[in-house]
Design a protein around this motif. Structure first.
Motif, PDB file in Angstrom:
ATOM      1  N   ALA A 158      14.393   2.500 -18.423  1.00  0.00           N
ATOM      2  CA  ALA A 158      13.188   1.172 -19.422  1.00  0.00           C
ATOM      3  C   ALA A 158      14.637   0.163 -19.515  1.00  0.00           C
ATOM      4  CB  ALA A 158      13.087   2.067 -19.962  1.00  0.00           C
ATOM      5  N   GLU A 159      14.296  -1.068 -19.970  1.00  0.00           N
ATOM      6  CA  GLU A 159      14.308  -1.986 -20.515  1.00  0.00           C
ATOM      7  C   GLU A 159      13.588  -2.822 -21.396  1.00  0.00           C
ATOM      8  OE1 GLU A 159      16.092  -4.709 -17.758  1.00  0.00           O
ATOM      9  OE2 GLU A 159      17.451  -3.609 -16.398  1.00  0.00           O
ATOM     10  N   ILE A 160      14.227  -3.494 -22.640  1.00  0.00           N
ATOM     11  CA  ILE A 160      13.377  -3.359 -23.824  1.00  0.00           C
ATOM     12  C   ILE A 160      13.617  -5.643 -23.405  1.00  0.00           C
ATOM     13  CG2 ILE A 160      13.014  -4.077 -25.918  1.00  0.00           C
ATOM     14  CD1 ILE A 160      12.925  -1.383 -25.089  1.00  0.00           C
ATOM     15  N   THR A 161      12.686  -6.495 -23.348  1.00  0.00           N
ATOM     16  CA  THR A 161      12.795  -7.291 -23.459  1.00  0.00           C
ATOM     17  C   THR A 161      12.392  -7.891 -24.253  1.00  0.00           C
ATOM     18  OG1 THR A 161      10.133  -7.899 -22.864  1.00  0.00           O
ATOM     19  CG2 THR A 161      11.600  -6.774 -20.876  1.00  0.00           C
ATOM     20  N   ILE A 162      11.983  -9.982 -24.710  1.00  0.00           N
ATOM     21  CA  ILE A 162      12.495  -9.919 -26.071  1.00  0.00           C
ATOM     22  C   ILE A 162      11.104 -10.622 -25.588  1.00  0.00           C
ATOM     23  CG2 ILE A 162      14.386 -12.440 -24.203  1.00  0.00           C
ATOM     24  CD1 ILE A 162      12.418 -13.821 -23.764  1.00  0.00           C
ATOM     25  N   ASN A 163      10.032  -9.729 -25.316  1.00  0.00           N
ATOM     26  CA  ASN A 163       9.504 -10.130 -26.463  1.00  0.00           C
ATOM     27  C   ASN A 163       8.791  -8.650 -26.588  1.00  0.00           C
ATOM     28  OD1 ASN A 163       8.304 -11.938 -24.323  1.00  0.00           O
ATOM     29  ND2 ASN A 163       7.749 -10.468 -22.437  1.00  0.00           N
ATOM     30  N   CYS A 164       9.607  -8.239 -27.180  1.00  0.00           N
ATOM     31  CA  CYS A 164       9.425  -7.131 -27.814  1.00  0.00           C
ATOM     32  C   CYS A 164       9.371  -7.306 -29.123  1.00  0.00           C
ATOM     33  CB  CYS A 164      10.478  -6.272 -28.085  1.00  0.00           C
ATOM     34  SG  CYS A 164      10.913  -4.797 -29.168  1.00  0.00           S
ATOM     35  N   ILE A 165       8.126  -6.674 -30.073  1.00  0.00           N
ATOM     36  CA  ILE A 165       8.514  -7.873 -31.435  1.00  0.00           C
ATOM     37  C   ILE A 165       9.112  -7.011 -32.660  1.00  0.00           C
ATOM     38  CG2 ILE A 165       5.466  -8.099 -31.218  1.00  0.00           C
ATOM     39  CD1 ILE A 165       5.324  -5.548 -32.583  1.00  0.00           C
ATOM     40  N   TYR A 192       1.940  -2.680 -26.929  1.00  0.00           N
ATOM     41  CA  TYR A 192       0.998  -3.468 -26.562  1.00  0.00           C
ATOM     42  C   TYR A 192       1.225  -4.390 -26.056  1.00  0.00           C
ATOM     43  CZ  TYR A 192       1.550  -4.145 -31.188  1.00  0.00           C
ATOM     44  OH  TYR A 192       2.536  -4.243 -32.943  1.00  0.00           O
ATOM     45  N   LYS A 193       2.617  -5.358 -26.012  1.00  0.00           N
ATOM     46  CA  LYS A 193       3.310  -6.400 -26.271  1.00  0.00           C
ATOM     47  C   LYS A 193       4.207  -6.274 -23.961  1.00  0.00           C
ATOM     48  CE  LYS A 193       3.393  -8.963 -28.995  1.00  0.00           C
ATOM     49  NZ  LYS A 193       2.257 -10.654 -28.422  1.00  0.00           N
ATOM     50  N   ASN A 194       4.068  -5.342 -24.084  1.00  0.00           N
ATOM     51  CA  ASN A 194       4.555  -5.723 -22.395  1.00  0.00           C
ATOM     52  C   ASN A 194       5.826  -5.544 -22.902  1.00  0.00           C
ATOM     53  OD1 ASN A 194       2.251  -4.521 -21.134  1.00  0.00           O
ATOM     54  ND2 ASN A 194       1.364  -6.868 -21.224  1.00  0.00           N
ATOM     55  N   ALA A 195       6.682  -5.192 -23.255  1.00  0.00           N
ATOM     56  CA  ALA A 195       7.752  -5.459 -24.295  1.00  0.00           C
ATOM     57  C   ALA A 195       9.251  -5.021 -23.047  1.00  0.00           C
ATOM     58  CB  ALA A 195       8.533  -5.765 -25.725  1.00  0.00           C
ATOM     59  N   ARG A 238       0.492  -1.482   0.354  1.00  0.00           N
ATOM     60  CA  ARG A 238      -0.235   0.007   0.098  1.00  0.00           C
ATOM     61  C   ARG A 238       0.916   1.307   0.285  1.00  0.00           C
ATOM     62  NH1 ARG A 238      -3.128   1.751   3.010  1.00  0.00           N
ATOM     63  NH2 ARG A 238      -4.836   2.633   1.050  1.00  0.00           N
ATOM     64  N   THR A 239       2.371   0.852  -0.491  1.00  0.00           N
ATOM     65  CA  THR A 239       2.904   2.416  -0.510  1.00  0.00           C
ATOM     66  C   THR A 239       3.236   2.686  -1.525  1.00  0.00           C
ATOM     67  OG1 THR A 239       4.952   0.879  -0.565  1.00  0.00           O
ATOM     68  CG2 THR A 239       4.293   1.999   2.116  1.00  0.00           C
ATOM     69  N   PRO A 240       3.154   4.218  -2.326  1.00  0.00           N
ATOM     70  CA  PRO A 240       3.381   4.440  -3.580  1.00  0.00           C
ATOM     71  C   PRO A 240       4.141   4.172  -4.371  1.00  0.00           C
ATOM     72  CG  PRO A 240       3.285   6.460  -2.537  1.00  0.00           C
ATOM     73  CD  PRO A 240       3.305   5.262  -1.178  1.00  0.00           C
ATOM     74  N   ARG A 241       3.352   2.971  -5.414  1.00  0.00           N
ATOM     75  CA  ARG A 241       4.383   2.845  -6.523  1.00  0.00           C
ATOM     76  C   ARG A 241       4.014   2.941  -8.205  1.00  0.00           C
ATOM     77  NH1 ARG A 241       4.789  -2.977  -8.882  1.00  0.00           N
ATOM     78  NH2 ARG A 241       5.466  -2.012 -10.009  1.00  0.00           N
ATOM     79  N   MET A 242       5.618   3.500  -9.252  1.00  0.00           N
ATOM     80  CA  MET A 242       4.924   3.598 -10.258  1.00  0.00           C
ATOM     81  C   MET A 242       4.076   2.681 -11.530  1.00  0.00           C
ATOM     82  SD  MET A 242       5.566   6.873  -9.800  1.00  0.00           S
ATOM     83  CE  MET A 242       4.560   7.235 -11.283  1.00  0.00           C
ATOM     84  N   ASP A 243       2.861   2.941 -11.724  1.00  0.00           N
ATOM     85  CA  ASP A 243       1.883   1.562 -12.872  1.00  0.00           C
ATOM     86  C   ASP A 243       2.515   2.374 -13.647  1.00  0.00           C
ATOM     87  OD1 ASP A 243       0.622  -0.435 -13.511  1.00  0.00           O
ATOM     88  OD2 ASP A 243      -0.846  -0.253 -11.427  1.00  0.00           O
ATOM     89  N   PHE A 244       2.999   1.927 -14.345  1.00  0.00           N
ATOM     90  CA  PHE A 244       2.739   2.389 -15.863  1.00  0.00           C
ATOM     91  C   PHE A 244       1.866   1.973 -17.181  1.00  0.00           C
ATOM     92  CE2 PHE A 244       7.557   3.731 -14.403  1.00  0.00           C
ATOM     93  CZ  PHE A 244       6.772   4.803 -14.226  1.00  0.00           C
ATOM     94  N   HIS A 245       1.366   1.053 -15.848  1.00  0.00           N
ATOM     95  CA  HIS A 245       0.616   0.268 -17.472  1.00  0.00           C
ATOM     96  C   HIS A 245      -0.722   0.975 -17.604  1.00  0.00           C
ATOM     97  CE1 HIS A 245       2.759  -3.533 -17.875  1.00  0.00           C
ATOM     98  NE2 HIS A 245       3.071  -3.391 -16.358  1.00  0.00           N
ATOM     99  N   HIS A 246      -0.478   1.977 -16.587  1.00  0.00           N
ATOM    100  CA  HIS A 246      -2.591   2.646 -16.265  1.00  0.00           C
ATOM    101  C   HIS A 246      -1.587   4.452 -16.477  1.00  0.00           C
ATOM    102  CE1 HIS A 246      -3.762  -0.657 -13.719  1.00  0.00           C
ATOM    103  NE2 HIS A 246      -4.615  -0.115 -14.509  1.00  0.00           N
TER     104      HIS A 246
END
Length: 213
Positions: free
Chosen positions: A106-113, A158-161, A62-70
């Protein structure tokens, strides 16, 4: 039930470093100052702040964290203005050619199309800091020296990469989390005073009351 409590206690000691809002105090100082009032969350115009969950560690919950999905952070500092305790302190106003103080990288993961097709350049096009470039294969590459951790690339992917790591893992790791969780769980060896009482408290938090007729 003690097995359940022990598992929960073990899980809470594994809390990971979180990307905090701008101006956050360091590690254990932040946890000591934050009263979990949610004012920073409400003040964020881009909805980029959310509460940490129990999976982030019991002490951090319940402490604040950055939520970059929203949303993403434009460093407007409204969260720091809303904070009543100093857990978030306003940062110095950047000059016309200065970048905001980074809150993450930021880091680009293997999910990147783009790794497979080279066809997506959305994060590169959106990055306001020029921190993302394209290599010879048209794959995005993040320059950690330029990235501010604003989360815009993560928000629009949109790929959560894209994943975000705290700007400084040493500063983000609290150290207090393990201490507090161990204190709550008690020591099996009996070396910690009040261990039995602490076990009872922890059990009660993860026990669902059963009504008896």
């Amino acid at each position: 039930m003690k097995h359940l409590a022990a598992g929960s206690a073990a899980a809470c000691t594994e809390g990971r470093p979180l990307v905090r809002p701008p101006g956050a105090a360091r590690g254990k100082d932040f946890l000591a100052l934050c009263i979990k009032c949610d004012r920073c969350t409400s003040a964020c115009p881009l909805h980029a702040i959310g509460p940490a969950s129990v999976t982030d560690g019991f002490v951090q919950m319940r402490t604040p964290r950055m939520d970059f999905h929203h949303g993403w952070c434009n460093f407007c500092m409204k969260c720091t203005e809303a904070c009543p305790t100093g857990a978030l302190e306003p940062l110095a106003e950047p000059g016309p050619f200065d970048r905001p103080k980074a809150i993450g990288t930021a880091e680009i993961t293997i999910n990147c199309i783009a790794l497979r097709s080279g066809g997506c350049t959305k994060c590169y096009e959106a990055c306001n800091e020029g921190a993302i470039t394209l290599n010879d294969d048209n794959v995005p590459v993040v320059d950690p020296e330029l990235c501010t951790g604003c989360g815009l690339c993560m928000d629009l992917c949109y790929k959560n990469a894209v994943k975000l790591e705290p700007a400084s893992l040493e500063e983000a790791a609290s150290g207090e989390e393990t201490l507090e969780c161990e204190r709550a769980a008690g020591e099996d060896s009996g070396g910690s005073s009040g261990g039995a009482d602490d076990w009872g408290k922890l059990e009660s938090m993860f026990t669902v009351p059963v009504s008896r007729t």
